[in-house]
Structures are given as C-alpha cells and as structure tokens.
Design a protein around this motif. Structure first.
Motif, PDB file in Angstrom:
ATOM      1  N   TYR A  85     -15.056  -8.069  11.174  1.00  0.00           N
ATOM      2  CA  TYR A  85     -15.112  -8.647  12.464  1.00  0.00           C
ATOM      3  C   TYR A  85     -16.228  -8.943  13.298  1.00  0.00           C
ATOM      4  CZ  TYR A  85     -10.102  -7.841  12.132  1.00  0.00           C
ATOM      5  OH  TYR A  85      -8.598  -7.866  12.041  1.00  0.00           O
ATOM      6  N   SER A  86     -17.389  -8.509  12.710  1.00  0.00           N
ATOM      7  CA  SER A  86     -18.762  -8.323  13.024  1.00  0.00           C
ATOM      8  C   SER A  86     -19.087  -7.206  14.082  1.00  0.00           C
ATOM      9  CB  SER A  86     -19.291  -9.652  13.486  1.00  0.00           C
ATOM     10  OG  SER A  86     -20.696  -9.636  13.822  1.00  0.00           O
ATOM     11  N   TYR A  87     -20.144  -6.996  14.326  1.00  0.00           N
ATOM     12  CA  TYR A  87     -20.577  -5.952  15.392  1.00  0.00           C
ATOM     13  C   TYR A  87     -19.912  -6.651  16.880  1.00  0.00           C
ATOM     14  CZ  TYR A  87     -23.607  -3.746  12.251  1.00  0.00           C
ATOM     15  OH  TYR A  87     -24.114  -3.111  11.086  1.00  0.00           O
ATOM     16  N   PRO A  88     -19.443  -5.388  17.645  1.00  0.00           N
ATOM     17  CA  PRO A  88     -19.101  -6.128  19.117  1.00  0.00           C
ATOM     18  C   PRO A  88     -19.879  -6.831  19.761  1.00  0.00           C
ATOM     19  CG  PRO A  88     -18.171  -3.555  18.671  1.00  0.00           C
ATOM     20  CD  PRO A  88     -19.106  -4.274  17.790  1.00  0.00           C
ATOM     21  N   SER A  89     -21.435  -6.445  19.964  1.00  0.00           N
ATOM     22  CA  SER A  89     -22.302  -7.335  20.357  1.00  0.00           C
ATOM     23  C   SER A  89     -22.348  -8.787  19.925  1.00  0.00           C
ATOM     24  CB  SER A  89     -23.668  -6.694  20.289  1.00  0.00           C
ATOM     25  OG  SER A  89     -23.884  -6.431  18.857  1.00  0.00           O
ATOM     26  N   LYS A  90     -21.899  -8.993  18.618  1.00  0.00           N
ATOM     27  CA  LYS A  90     -21.929 -10.347  18.279  1.00  0.00           C
ATOM     28  C   LYS A  90     -20.706 -11.140  18.842  1.00  0.00           C
ATOM     29  CE  LYS A  90     -25.634  -9.635  15.536  1.00  0.00           C
ATOM     30  NZ  LYS A  90     -26.907 -10.307  15.469  1.00  0.00           N
ATOM     31  N   TYR A  91     -19.465 -10.636  18.328  1.00  0.00           N
ATOM     32  CA  TYR A  91     -18.215 -11.349  18.920  1.00  0.00           C
ATOM     33  C   TYR A  91     -18.019 -11.560  20.496  1.00  0.00           C
ATOM     34  CZ  TYR A  91     -15.751  -6.846  18.835  1.00  0.00           C
ATOM     35  OH  TYR A  91     -15.208  -5.460  18.831  1.00  0.00           O
ATOM     36  N   THR A 189     -28.749  -0.907  24.223  1.00  0.00           N
ATOM     37  CA  THR A 189     -28.339   0.238  24.566  1.00  0.00           C
ATOM     38  C   THR A 189     -29.197   1.377  24.837  1.00  0.00           C
ATOM     39  OG1 THR A 189     -26.673  -0.151  22.882  1.00  0.00           O
ATOM     40  CG2 THR A 189     -26.959   2.160  23.594  1.00  0.00           C
ATOM     41  N   HIS A 190     -30.483   1.386  24.312  1.00  0.00           N
ATOM     42  CA  HIS A 190     -31.227   2.345  24.917  1.00  0.00           C
ATOM     43  C   HIS A 190     -31.671   2.038  26.365  1.00  0.00           C
ATOM     44  CE1 HIS A 190     -31.236   3.909  20.784  1.00  0.00           C
ATOM     45  NE2 HIS A 190     -31.931   4.747  20.920  1.00  0.00           N
ATOM     46  N   TYR A 191     -32.091   0.917  26.490  1.00  0.00           N
ATOM     47  CA  TYR A 191     -32.524   0.550  27.812  1.00  0.00           C
ATOM     48  C   TYR A 191     -31.356   0.884  28.932  1.00  0.00           C
ATOM     49  CZ  TYR A 191     -34.308  -2.435  31.482  1.00  0.00           C
ATOM     50  OH  TYR A 191     -34.810  -2.919  33.062  1.00  0.00           O
ATOM     51  N   ALA A 192     -30.180   0.348  28.717  1.00  0.00           N
ATOM     52  CA  ALA A 192     -29.156   0.589  29.578  1.00  0.00           C
ATOM     53  C   ALA A 192     -28.760   2.072  29.753  1.00  0.00           C
ATOM     54  CB  ALA A 192     -27.803   0.098  29.032  1.00  0.00           C
ATOM     55  N   TYR A 193     -28.920   3.025  28.687  1.00  0.00           N
ATOM     56  CA  TYR A 193     -28.648   4.429  28.947  1.00  0.00           C
ATOM     57  C   TYR A 193     -29.970   5.056  29.696  1.00  0.00           C
ATOM     58  CZ  TYR A 193     -27.203   9.033  27.645  1.00  0.00           C
ATOM     59  OH  TYR A 193     -26.861  10.340  27.642  1.00  0.00           O
ATOM     60  N   GLU A 194     -31.033   4.645  29.428  1.00  0.00           N
ATOM     61  CA  GLU A 194     -32.266   5.335  30.073  1.00  0.00           C
ATOM     62  C   GLU A 194     -32.390   4.717  31.458  1.00  0.00           C
ATOM     63  OE1 GLU A 194     -34.386   7.423  29.424  1.00  0.00           O
ATOM     64  OE2 GLU A 194     -33.360   7.710  27.386  1.00  0.00           O
ATOM     65  N   LEU A 268     -19.912  -3.094  25.409  1.00  0.00           N
ATOM     66  CA  LEU A 268     -19.762  -4.002  26.748  1.00  0.00           C
ATOM     67  C   LEU A 268     -20.249  -3.336  27.849  1.00  0.00           C
ATOM     68  CD1 LEU A 268     -18.899  -6.746  28.252  1.00  0.00           C
ATOM     69  CD2 LEU A 268     -16.607  -5.494  28.594  1.00  0.00           C
ATOM     70  N   GLU A 269     -20.275  -1.884  27.885  1.00  0.00           N
ATOM     71  CA  GLU A 269     -20.779  -1.060  29.018  1.00  0.00           C
ATOM     72  C   GLU A 269     -22.483  -1.355  28.910  1.00  0.00           C
ATOM     73  OE1 GLU A 269     -20.183   1.239  32.122  1.00  0.00           O
ATOM     74  OE2 GLU A 269     -18.630   0.408  30.877  1.00  0.00           O
ATOM     75  N   GLY A 270     -22.876  -1.142  27.872  1.00  0.00           N
ATOM     76  CA  GLY A 270     -24.482  -1.232  27.655  1.00  0.00           C
ATOM     77  C   GLY A 270     -24.879  -2.872  28.060  1.00  0.00           C
ATOM     78  N   LEU A 271     -24.120  -3.893  27.699  1.00  0.00           N
ATOM     79  CA  LEU A 271     -24.349  -5.296  27.906  1.00  0.00           C
ATOM     80  C   LEU A 271     -24.248  -5.510  29.403  1.00  0.00           C
ATOM     81  CD1 LEU A 271     -22.807  -7.081  25.138  1.00  0.00           C
ATOM     82  CD2 LEU A 271     -25.150  -6.678  25.231  1.00  0.00           C
ATOM     83  N   MET A 272     -23.263  -5.113  30.088  1.00  0.00           N
ATOM     84  CA  MET A 272     -22.898  -5.328  31.454  1.00  0.00           C
ATOM     85  C   MET A 272     -24.146  -4.639  32.393  1.00  0.00           C
ATOM     86  SD  MET A 272     -20.705  -7.258  32.011  1.00  0.00           S
ATOM     87  CE  MET A 272     -20.620  -7.349  33.831  1.00  0.00           C
ATOM     88  N   VAL A 273     -24.677  -3.411  31.914  1.00  0.00           N
ATOM     89  CA  VAL A 273     -25.788  -2.769  32.739  1.00  0.00           C
ATOM     90  C   VAL A 273     -27.158  -3.652  32.503  1.00  0.00           C
ATOM     91  CG1 VAL A 273     -27.397  -0.742  32.610  1.00  0.00           C
ATOM     92  CG2 VAL A 273     -24.901  -0.512  32.138  1.00  0.00           C
ATOM     93  N   ILE A 274     -27.179  -4.469  31.433  1.00  0.00           N
ATOM     94  CA  ILE A 274     -28.261  -5.444  31.363  1.00  0.00           C
ATOM     95  C   ILE A 274     -28.042  -6.457  32.423  1.00  0.00           C
ATOM     96  CG2 ILE A 274     -29.491  -6.874  29.752  1.00  0.00           C
ATOM     97  CD1 ILE A 274     -30.207  -4.104  29.235  1.00  0.00           C
ATOM     98  N   ALA A 275     -26.663  -6.844  32.246  1.00  0.00           N
ATOM     99  CA  ALA A 275     -26.327  -8.165  33.341  1.00  0.00           C
ATOM    100  C   ALA A 275     -26.586  -8.015  34.589  1.00  0.00           C
ATOM    101  CB  ALA A 275     -24.684  -8.602  32.830  1.00  0.00           C
ATOM    102  N   ILE A 276     -26.386  -6.580  35.144  1.00  0.00           N
ATOM    103  CA  ILE A 276     -26.496  -6.648  36.529  1.00  0.00           C
ATOM    104  C   ILE A 276     -27.867  -5.838  36.968  1.00  0.00           C
ATOM    105  CG2 ILE A 276     -24.073  -6.231  37.039  1.00  0.00           C
ATOM    106  CD1 ILE A 276     -24.414  -3.437  36.898  1.00  0.00           C
ATOM    107  N   ASP A 277     -28.820  -5.691  35.968  1.00  0.00           N
ATOM    108  CA  ASP A 277     -30.060  -5.143  36.257  1.00  0.00           C
ATOM    109  C   ASP A 277     -30.955  -6.185  36.841  1.00  0.00           C
ATOM    110  OD1 ASP A 277     -32.525  -4.048  36.369  1.00  0.00           O
ATOM    111  OD2 ASP A 277     -32.283  -3.081  34.435  1.00  0.00           O
ATOM    112  N   GLU A 278     -31.232  -5.800  38.394  1.00  0.00           N
ATOM    113  CA  GLU A 278     -31.774  -6.846  39.257  1.00  0.00           C
ATOM    114  C   GLU A 278     -33.413  -6.666  38.756  1.00  0.00           C
ATOM    115  OE1 GLU A 278     -31.120  -5.704  43.035  1.00  0.00           O
ATOM    116  OE2 GLU A 278     -29.019  -6.281  42.964  1.00  0.00           O
ATOM    117  N   THR A 279     -33.891  -6.138  37.886  1.00  0.00           N
ATOM    118  CA  THR A 279     -35.398  -5.987  37.815  1.00  0.00           C
ATOM    119  C   THR A 279     -35.546  -6.955  36.559  1.00  0.00           C
ATOM    120  OG1 THR A 279     -35.126  -3.925  36.050  1.00  0.00           O
ATOM    121  CG2 THR A 279     -35.538  -3.495  38.445  1.00  0.00           C
TER     122      THR A 279
END
Length: 280
Positions: A85-91, A189-194, A268-279
């Motif tokens: 199914y590929s990696y979740p970040s891909k599909y 993921t590392h950016y979102a976690y930090e 998805l949690e990590g990607l959504m953190v990136i999506a709502i990052d106003e910086t």
C-alpha cells in the motif's frame, strides 16, 4: 517536550505484552497437547503459586521475547504493508508508488517477498479477500481531500526551503516532484515532534499502538499457521479445528487493519502539525 520515562508505554505495549502473549500461547498449546479438554481454572491454578523470582523471570523473558517479536513483525508485517500500500505519507497525499511486485529491484527482493508471503499467508489471504477484493483497504489507506493535500504539500515545500534544501545542488526544482521519492516524512515527523508540545504525547501513543498491533498481527498469524499444520499432521479438519484456524486468522487480519489505522493516524498527525504551522 514530554519527559521520557525509563519504562515507556511503548515498552509495555510493544514488548512486554506481546512477549507475555507468546509465553501464554506456548503454555496453552502445551496444555492442549496433554489434555483432551481445556479447563481454564486448572490451567490458571498452575500460575497462582509463583514467587517473586518466578514473576521476575517471567517479566524479563516476556520483555526479551517482545523485542524479538517486534523486530520480526517490523521486517514482515510492516514491510508487506509498505510494499503493498506504500507508506502512509505517500497514499495520504495521493502520490504514485510501485506495487508489491513492481517494486522488486533484484532477485534478493523477489526471494524476500516470497518468504514474507509464506510467513504471513493467513493474513495476506484475508487481506486479498477483504482488503483488496471487497475494498476494506479504503478504511485504512484513504487519501486526504484535495485541499488538505495541496496545503500539506505547500507547507512541506516551505519547510524544505526553511531548512535550506535549495542550497543543495540538484534540488532547485524539487517543488515539481523532486522530493516525492525521498524520505520527506522523516523530516516532517522530527520537525512536528520538536515544534508541537501539544501533539508529542499523541504521536508517541500512536507509535506504541501501531507497534503493539503489528506484533499482535504477527503472533496470531503464526498461531494460525501452527494450528493448521498441527491439525493437518496430527488431528483432523473438523468444524471445531477449522473454526479455531479461522478465528486466529481473523484476529491476525483485524490486528493488521488496526495497525494500518494507527500507522496512518501517526503519519497524519505529523503532517497536520506541518499544515497548521503559521511560521511556514
């Protein structure tokens, strides 16, 4: 940032519990070989007199076996999921990917895929039937809507620019898909976690849950294969034995679907953190 405990949730769900399940599975199988009927009280009475030394040994053995089972499931169950199914970040972002057989790059890859099919046969057969033929895969591999896809890709590109990717030779045109084949989710993921304290605990819990469910999928899959071989060699395929095989296989596939669900949620949690990052 959350504080890391010496014994985390992942240690408990990812190692100790799966290791304990393996030990109890062995004891149940051994009990079934010696008795014509399974009596729960008689089975549990054997463990009521355990002393501290016995409990300590049980915990250490469970934890050790858990590590072995977790690693084995990561190179079988998780590999199968990523190749199929590929990696979740891909599909999630509806990116192209090579399927299970088309991603083979040599004879070693071909042999490894055959090995995985043999090891995970009960789960794979149910996944082919329910996941792909009947379409259950839409419950755990559903892509995001176009708005979220565009927003996340835009923010990921902004993040790569912020980290200086344009200063690297050959990546000046990465926005046209140059980074699609790269492991961009590791950076995300590392950016979102930090950079999101509110989401750290949730991401850690998702990792623990998908690791736990991945090991459960592997354990019950192996139990289904063992039961099938034992019935074939020593017993007979009556209704009761066939039902046991189907139940074990079903639990394996349900665990696989749940693993894919939390694998997707973690990504998805990590990607959504990136999506709502106003910086960005």
């Amino acid at each position: 940032m959350i504080k890391q405990n010496p014994f985390s949730v992942y240690d408990f769900l990812g190692y100790l519990v799966p290791g304990s399940i393996v030990i109890y599975s062995y004891l149940i199988v051994d009990y079934a070989k010696k008795h014509s009927e399974f009596v729960l009280k008689e089975f549990t009475d054997e463990f009521l007199d355990l002393k501290f030394e016995g409990i300590f040994f049980f915990v250490i053995l469970s934890y050790t076996l858990g590590h072995i089972i977790s690693f084995t499931s990561s190179v079988t169950v998780e590999k199968y999921a990523n190749w199929t199914y590929s990696y979740p970040s891909k599909y999630l972002l509806d990116m192209r990917f090579k399927t299970f057989w088309k991603s083979i790059s040599g004879w070693k890859d071909f042999i490894w895929r055959i090995i995985i099919i043999v090891i995970l046969l009960p789960c794979i057969l149910l996944d082919l039937l329910f996941g792909q033929f009947l379409g259950f895969k839409r419950f755990y591999t559903k892509k995001l809507d176009q708005l979220l896809q565009d927003l996340i890709v835009h923010k990921l590109n902004k993040l790569l620019i912020k980290l200086g990717i344009q200063e690297i030779e050959g990546y000046t045109q990465f926005e046209n898909g140059r980074a699609n084949d790269a492991d961009f989710h590791r950076i995300a993921t590392h950016y979102a976690y930090e950079n999101s304290k509110n989401h750290q605990a949730k991401m850690s819990n998702y990792v623990a849950l998908y690791g736990f469910l991945r090991t459960l999928c592997f354990i019950f899959n192996i139990l289904a294969i063992y039961t099938f071989i034992r019935v074939w060699v020593y017993l007979q395929f009556d209704f009761k034995n066939v039902l046991i095989i189907l139940i074990l296989s079903g639990i394996s596939y349900l665990s696989f679907m749940a693993f894919m669900k939390f694998y997707r949620r973690y990504t998805l949690e990590g990607l959504m953190v990136i999506a709502i990052d106003e910086t960005l």
